[in-house]
Scaffold this motif. Sequence first.
Motif, PDB file in Angstrom:
ATOM      1  N   VAL A  53     -10.776  14.903  10.664  1.00 27.24           N
ATOM      2  CA  VAL A  53      -9.566  15.256  11.400  1.00 27.24           C
ATOM      3  C   VAL A  53      -9.891  15.483  12.879  1.00 27.24           C
ATOM      4  O   VAL A  53     -10.883  16.134  13.216  1.00 27.24           O
ATOM      5  N   ASP A  54      -9.036  14.943  13.770  1.00 26.49           N
ATOM      6  CA  ASP A  54      -9.225  15.111  15.209  1.00 26.49           C
ATOM      7  C   ASP A  54      -8.381  16.250  15.772  1.00 26.49           C
ATOM      8  O   ASP A  54      -8.713  16.806  16.822  1.00 26.49           O
ATOM      9  N   CYS A  55      -7.286  16.590  15.080  1.00 17.63           N
ATOM     10  CA  CYS A  55      -6.414  17.649  15.579  1.00 17.63           C
ATOM     11  C   CYS A  55      -5.596  18.222  14.417  1.00 17.63           C
ATOM     12  O   CYS A  55      -5.204  17.485  13.507  1.00 17.63           O
ATOM     13  N   VAL A  56      -5.360  19.524  14.461  1.00 20.79           N
ATOM     14  CA  VAL A  56      -4.522  20.188  13.458  1.00 20.79           C
ATOM     15  C   VAL A  56      -3.208  20.596  14.110  1.00 20.79           C
ATOM     16  O   VAL A  56      -3.203  21.210  15.187  1.00 20.79           O
ATOM     17  N   ASP A  80     -14.236  24.245  17.725  1.00 19.40           N
ATOM     18  CA  ASP A  80     -13.689  23.539  18.884  1.00 19.40           C
ATOM     19  C   ASP A  80     -12.665  22.477  18.504  1.00 19.40           C
ATOM     20  O   ASP A  80     -12.254  21.667  19.337  1.00 19.40           O
ATOM     21  N   LEU A  81     -12.213  22.454  17.248  1.00 11.96           N
ATOM     22  CA  LEU A  81     -11.227  21.464  16.815  1.00 11.96           C
ATOM     23  C   LEU A  81      -9.871  21.800  17.421  1.00 11.96           C
ATOM     24  O   LEU A  81      -9.377  22.927  17.285  1.00 11.96           O
ATOM     25  N   PRO A  82      -9.202  20.857  18.094  1.00  8.69           N
ATOM     26  CA  PRO A  82      -7.878  21.128  18.669  1.00  8.69           C
ATOM     27  C   PRO A  82      -6.903  21.583  17.584  1.00  8.69           C
ATOM     28  O   PRO A  82      -6.780  20.955  16.526  1.00  8.69           O
ATOM     29  N   PHE A  83      -6.215  22.689  17.861  1.00  3.60           N
ATOM     30  CA  PHE A  83      -5.272  23.272  16.899  1.00  3.60           C
ATOM     31  C   PHE A  83      -4.009  23.644  17.663  1.00  3.60           C
ATOM     32  O   PHE A  83      -4.038  24.465  18.586  1.00  3.60           O
ATOM     33  N   ILE A  84      -2.878  23.004  17.288  1.00  6.50           N
ATOM     34  CA  ILE A  84      -1.595  23.244  17.947  1.00  6.50           C
ATOM     35  C   ILE A  84      -0.665  23.933  16.958  1.00  6.50           C
ATOM     36  O   ILE A  84      -0.457  23.439  15.839  1.00  6.50           O
ATOM     37  N   LEU A  85      -0.126  25.066  17.364  1.00  6.65           N
ATOM     38  CA  LEU A  85       0.774  25.841  16.512  1.00  6.65           C
ATOM     39  C   LEU A  85       2.213  25.464  16.852  1.00  6.65           C
ATOM     40  O   LEU A  85       2.638  25.545  18.009  1.00  6.65           O
ATOM     41  N   PHE A  86       2.968  25.058  15.823  1.00  6.46           N
ATOM     42  CA  PHE A  86       4.343  24.592  15.988  1.00  6.46           C
ATOM     43  C   PHE A  86       5.243  25.532  15.201  1.00  6.46           C
ATOM     44  O   PHE A  86       5.138  25.613  13.975  1.00  6.46           O
ATOM     45  N   THR A  87       6.089  26.298  15.910  1.00  7.28           N
ATOM     46  CA  THR A  87       6.855  27.348  15.224  1.00  7.28           C
ATOM     47  C   THR A  87       8.265  27.469  15.763  1.00  7.28           C
ATOM     48  O   THR A  87       8.557  27.022  16.882  1.00  7.28           O
ATOM     49  N   THR A 125      -3.831  14.551  24.505  1.00  2.00           N
ATOM     50  CA  THR A 125      -4.534  15.200  25.616  1.00  2.00           C
ATOM     51  C   THR A 125      -5.651  16.106  25.095  1.00  2.00           C
ATOM     52  O   THR A 125      -6.780  16.085  25.603  1.00  2.00           O
ATOM     53  N   SER A 126      -5.349  16.888  24.071  1.00  2.00           N
ATOM     54  CA  SER A 126      -6.345  17.810  23.510  1.00  2.00           C
ATOM     55  C   SER A 126      -7.511  17.051  22.887  1.00  2.00           C
ATOM     56  O   SER A 126      -8.675  17.412  23.076  1.00  2.00           O
ATOM     57  N   VAL A 127      -7.189  15.992  22.145  1.00  2.36           N
ATOM     58  CA  VAL A 127      -8.246  15.219  21.478  1.00  2.36           C
ATOM     59  C   VAL A 127      -9.111  14.488  22.507  1.00  2.36           C
ATOM     60  O   VAL A 127     -10.341  14.471  22.394  1.00  2.36           O
ATOM     61  N   GLU A 128      -8.483  13.873  23.498  1.00  2.14           N
ATOM     62  CA  GLU A 128      -9.257  13.151  24.512  1.00  2.14           C
ATOM     63  C   GLU A 128     -10.150  14.111  25.296  1.00  2.14           C
ATOM     64  O   GLU A 128     -11.291  13.762  25.650  1.00  2.14           O
ATOM     65  N   HIS A 129      -9.640  15.311  25.560  1.00  3.13           N
ATOM     66  CA  HIS A 129     -10.463  16.309  26.250  1.00  3.13           C
ATOM     67  C   HIS A 129     -11.673  16.695  25.406  1.00  3.13           C
ATOM     68  O   HIS A 129     -12.800  16.782  25.911  1.00  3.13           O
ATOM     69  N   ARG A 130     -11.450  16.907  24.120  1.00  2.00           N
ATOM     70  CA  ARG A 130     -12.569  17.266  23.236  1.00  2.00           C
ATOM     71  C   ARG A 130     -13.576  16.130  23.146  1.00  2.00           C
ATOM     72  O   ARG A 130     -14.789  16.354  23.178  1.00  2.00           O
ATOM     73  N   ARG A 131     -13.089  14.896  23.029  1.00  2.00           N
ATOM     74  CA  ARG A 131     -13.992  13.750  22.946  1.00  2.00           C
ATOM     75  C   ARG A 131     -14.804  13.609  24.236  1.00  2.00           C
ATOM     76  O   ARG A 131     -15.995  13.283  24.190  1.00  2.00           O
TER      77      ARG A 131
END
Length: 471
Positions: A53-56, A80-87, A125-131
Amino acid sequence: MADEDRITVLYVNDDPQLLDLLDTQLRNEDPRLDVVTAETAARGRELLDDVAVDCVLSDYHLEASNGVAFLRDVRDTHPDLPFILFTETGNETVASESIEAGVTDYVIQKAVGNQAPLLARKITTSVEHRRAQREAERTDRRLREIVSVTEQVLWVFSADWSELQFINDRHEALFGQSTETLRDDPASFLERVHDDDAERVQVAMEHASGGEPQVVEYRVEKSDAVQLWVESRCRPIRDDDGDVVSIVGLSRDVTDRKVYQHELVEKVDQLEEFAGTVAHDLRNPLNVADGNVRLVADEHDHERLWTALDALGRMDALVEDLLERAREGERVGERQCAEFAELITGSYENVHAPGSSLDVTGSIALDCDVTRVMEAFENLIRNAVEHGSSDVTITAGVLADDRGVYVEDDGPGIPASERERVFEKGYTTAKTGSGFGLAIVERIVDGHGWSLDVREGTDGGARFEIVVGDA
């Protein structure tokens, strides 16, 4: 689309309809996105172990849990895995807890409207930054592996020298200073530089910050009993706008070269002194013997007397040859015809002075020991670089009537009052090097039977003229 460009998103939501809807919207928004879904945090945790997984992307309200608790669980194994909270709620407590737990981003869900474009942008954006970070870390590891086997110090400073961005482990061996100390205070290496050389090093640093490549030699005091000669070469790195953003360089120990130059000159001096003494001590008794034999030969014409005179003549010739060889000191070996332009160009390439330039305006054939003459030219070029700026322009050409050649630069030049002394051993106007470079040049020129003179250059720098006579 290349596999490395694809992005796998784990979307966790306990509402099957919202799972399916956002899954479809995200795929339609960005073809790079592959979405895997889970209705519970426990199932999401299982998928993290099975899928790369690249992002949660997780909803806050989950059955038997919530998004923040899931985030904390993920951070235990994927820091360091990108994690976005959607609420659906903008509760400040939720936001605070999310940030404290290490959330990458936080998006308020709207009741109406398609938020897939916003989520897709945040995910990519988050995944590309981590990569990019991971690639930088891999590059850094590879660079450290490479530089760990070199004997030179590789370093990178910010443009104003206020931040040490990279340095390998050789710094401590060369400067006797830990890399941690240098990182805490990037200017602290100047404390190791000899007092007489510190100002020159600081000037070189200022020129590098201004965009000029630099080559500088200086003494380093590792302790009261240990002093080294160090050569540092650096080049400014510019951004797309042309501004200097960092300085990258190499430093190396050149003490052996300095010692060798000093010993070479001393040995030649000793040989010349010895040969001169021997020649003087032998010639006196030879003259006495020759004079007395001639007196006897004038009174008694005997074959053996003339044989003795021939032997004395050969001895005198041998003494003269011994003295001449000592004066040359192996500086001049077998001669051959070579073009001046080729010799000076090859010498310039051997010195390796980035930022400087060489302009050859003419050429003549020189009957010379190629190796020794190139050594002399290399010393003249190195003198121009070390005593001027790193972007010095060196001009080489032919004297009027082809009577010789010249090498000049556009540097600060040599004051008229100092020109008689520049060829003395150990003398240097810039307090750099051992001061033997020009002394060696003079010896090589003398060994060829040529003459050397220093004048003011066309652009005010130093001009060295070598008159070769009939060469």
